[in-house]
Design an enzyme around this catalytic site. Structure first.
Site, PDB file in Angstrom:
ATOM      1  N   ARG A  88      -4.975  -4.253 -13.038  1.00  0.00           N
ATOM      2  CA  ARG A  88      -3.724  -4.878 -12.628  1.00  0.00           C
ATOM      3  C   ARG A  88      -2.772  -4.862 -13.817  1.00  0.00           C
ATOM      4  NH1 ARG A  88      -1.957  -8.545  -8.982  1.00  0.00           N
ATOM      5  NH2 ARG A  88      -2.802  -6.972  -7.542  1.00  0.00           N
TER       6      ARG A  88
ATOM      7  N   LYS B 102      -8.239   1.773   4.355  1.00  0.00           N
ATOM      8  CA  LYS B 102      -7.844   0.366   4.338  1.00  0.00           C
ATOM      9  C   LYS B 102      -6.624   0.143   5.221  1.00  0.00           C
ATOM     10  CE  LYS B 102      -5.649   1.385  -0.137  1.00  0.00           C
ATOM     11  NZ  LYS B 102      -5.659   1.041  -1.578  1.00  0.00           N
TER      12      LYS B 102
ATOM     13  N   ARG C  15     -10.372  -5.223 -13.185  1.00  0.00           N
ATOM     14  CA  ARG C  15     -11.228  -5.993 -12.277  1.00  0.00           C
ATOM     15  C   ARG C  15     -12.425  -5.134 -11.906  1.00  0.00           C
ATOM     16  NH1 ARG C  15      -6.210  -6.990  -8.495  1.00  0.00           N
ATOM     17  NH2 ARG C  15      -6.004  -4.822  -9.161  1.00  0.00           N
TER      18      ARG C  15
ATOM     19  N   ASP D 202      -1.484  -1.711  -9.269  1.00  0.00           N
ATOM     20  CA  ASP D 202      -2.932  -1.507  -9.298  1.00  0.00           C
ATOM     21  C   ASP D 202      -3.204  -0.054  -9.652  1.00  0.00           C
ATOM     22  OD1 ASP D 202      -3.273  -4.125  -8.635  1.00  0.00           O
ATOM     23  OD2 ASP D 202      -3.913  -3.756  -6.570  1.00  0.00           O
TER      24      ASP D 202
ATOM     25  N   ARG E 154     -15.218  -2.403  -4.404  1.00  0.00           N
ATOM     26  CA  ARG E 154     -13.942  -3.103  -4.567  1.00  0.00           C
ATOM     27  C   ARG E 154     -13.974  -3.936  -5.841  1.00  0.00           C
ATOM     28  NH1 ARG E 154     -13.980  -6.557   0.761  1.00  0.00           N
ATOM     29  NH2 ARG E 154     -16.067  -6.890  -0.085  1.00  0.00           N
TER      30      ARG E 154
ATOM     31  N   ASN F 298       2.161  -4.251  -5.824  1.00  0.00           N
ATOM     32  CA  ASN F 298       2.136  -5.592  -5.253  1.00  0.00           C
ATOM     33  C   ASN F 298       3.428  -6.346  -5.568  1.00  0.00           C
ATOM     34  OD1 ASN F 298      -0.886  -6.108  -4.298  1.00  0.00           O
ATOM     35  ND2 ASN F 298      -0.924  -4.852  -6.147  1.00  0.00           N
TER      36      ASN F 298
ATOM     37  N   LYS G 110       0.828  -1.206   0.000  1.00  0.00           N
ATOM     38  CA  LYS G 110       0.000   0.000   0.000  1.00  0.00           C
ATOM     39  C   LYS G 110       0.871   1.269   0.000  1.00  0.00           C
ATOM     40  CE  LYS G 110      -3.807  -2.522   0.678  1.00  0.00           C
ATOM     41  NZ  LYS G 110      -3.207  -3.875   0.758  1.00  0.00           N
TER      42      LYS G 110
ATOM     43  N   GLU H 236      -1.710   0.700  -5.648  1.00  0.00           N
ATOM     44  CA  GLU H 236      -0.900  -0.286  -4.932  1.00  0.00           C
ATOM     45  C   GLU H 236       0.263  -0.741  -5.803  1.00  0.00           C
ATOM     46  OE1 GLU H 236      -2.838  -3.600  -3.094  1.00  0.00           O
ATOM     47  OE2 GLU H 236      -4.497  -2.397  -2.309  1.00  0.00           O
TER      48      GLU H 236
END
Length: 323
Positions: A213, A163, A228, A276, A236, A286, A128, A284
């Site tokens: 992504r 979050k 997504r 993201d 979300r 990842n 994050k 984000e």
């Protein structure tokens, strides 16, 4: 060990879904390219003074047409330095045991093992908070454990997302709106009454078009993102939260973000990274076990897994097809 070995540190094999799991896609590709494929499950790593870092490796054959999708070929205790390539694919949460596994893998590197992603880089890049290093692509954001500061953020940005810093799969992500009577209890819960740090961001309305992504392999973007899309009534887009995935070519802004971040993370030993992006905004970075290989492969035909395995082959100096 004379045979070239591709070994994943991974969650229990029985927990993996062969229809969508990216780690299985990697192993399937490696197997097709004449690697000997193995896994190290939870608790399978250890260090001793006389042997160094060792593991119990489960050697497998991948066949997704069968149930289960793998067959076990045998188990062996090996020194990690004797393996050709070790792929860290253990999912979060980022617990003390997860950190301990990175310590063991980092010591294995000192002894000569080749580990991807680099264990210290995984540890140093919170998925994050790493967006702070690329702030020109980030919407207004606050990272704090002070509920008063987080509440004040909602006063300035009346529609916000909050979050935890250590969540995954969309877990514990809340949308807060100014005037919501639940703001206090949500912030108290997320911060554990001010003892745990959380992130709050201005809500990005482009989420309706998908949380994209973008995969980086050895610093270079895969040419397709997986958007997504949230299910109806959700904020979300995570597939684990019921979202649906739609592969699409990278936009000019997607490419700008990928080309800005790719060389940086590659230089830090991060072979595989999942960015993201919502709209034109990075949310984000990842690094633990980026996913979406299978969805992009199935929808576009682009060989994501082969691209990743070829990058590993280049990194370890392996001649393809030689066992």
């Amino acid at each position: 060990m004379s045979t070239q070995s591709f070994v994943c540190v991974i969650d229990p094999l029985k927990s993996l879904n062969p229809k969508k799991d990216s780690s299985i896609a990697m192993m399937e590709s490696a197997q097709s390219r004449a690697w000997k494929v193995g896994v190290i499950e939870d608790g399978g790593l250890w260090w001793s003074l006389d042997q160094g870092v060792c593991a119990t490796v489960i050697w497998i054959h991948v066949d997704r047409s069968q149930k289960p999708w793998y067959s076990e070929l045998g188990r062996e205790e090996v020194k990690l330095k004797d393996l050709s390539a070790i792929i860290m694919r253990k999912d979060p949460p980022f617990t003390a045991e997860f950190v301990a596994s990175t310590w063991l893998l980092e010591q294995a590197e000192r002894e000569g093992a080749r580990v991807f992603n680099k264990p210290s880089a995984i540890r140093d890049h919170n998925e994050k908070f790493t967006i702070a290093q690329f702030s020109r692509f980030v919407v207004p954001t606050l990272v704090s454990r002070n509920p008063g500061q987080l509440r004040e953020f909602v006063e300035h940005y009346p529609d916000a997302i909050v979050k935890p810093l250590d969540g995954m799969g969309g877990s514990s992500i809340f949308r807060l709106k100014k005037g919501d009577q639940n703001i206090g209890v949500i912030l108290e819960t997320l911060t554990d009454h001010g003892s745990r740090t959380a992130m709050i961001q201005r809500y990005i309305p482009e989420i309706v078009d998908g949380d994209k992504r973008i995969l980086l392999i050895d610093g270079q973007p895969v040419p397709y993102a997986l958007a997504r899309l949230p299910k109806e009534g959700e904020h979300r887009g995570n597939l684990a939260a019921g979202g649906t995935g739609r592969a699409q070519p990278l936009s000019p802004t997607d490419l700008e973000i990928a080309h800005a971040i790719g060389p940086v993370v590659q230089s830090r030993g991060l072979m595989l990274v999942g960015l993201d992006v919502i709209g034109n905004n990075l949310t984000e970075v990842n690094v633990t076990s980026p996913t979406c290989f299978r969805e992009i492969m199935d929808q576009t035909g682009f060989p994501v897994a082969d691209t990743f395995v070829k990058a590993i082959e280049k990194a370890v100096g392996r001649v393809p097809g030689v066992v």
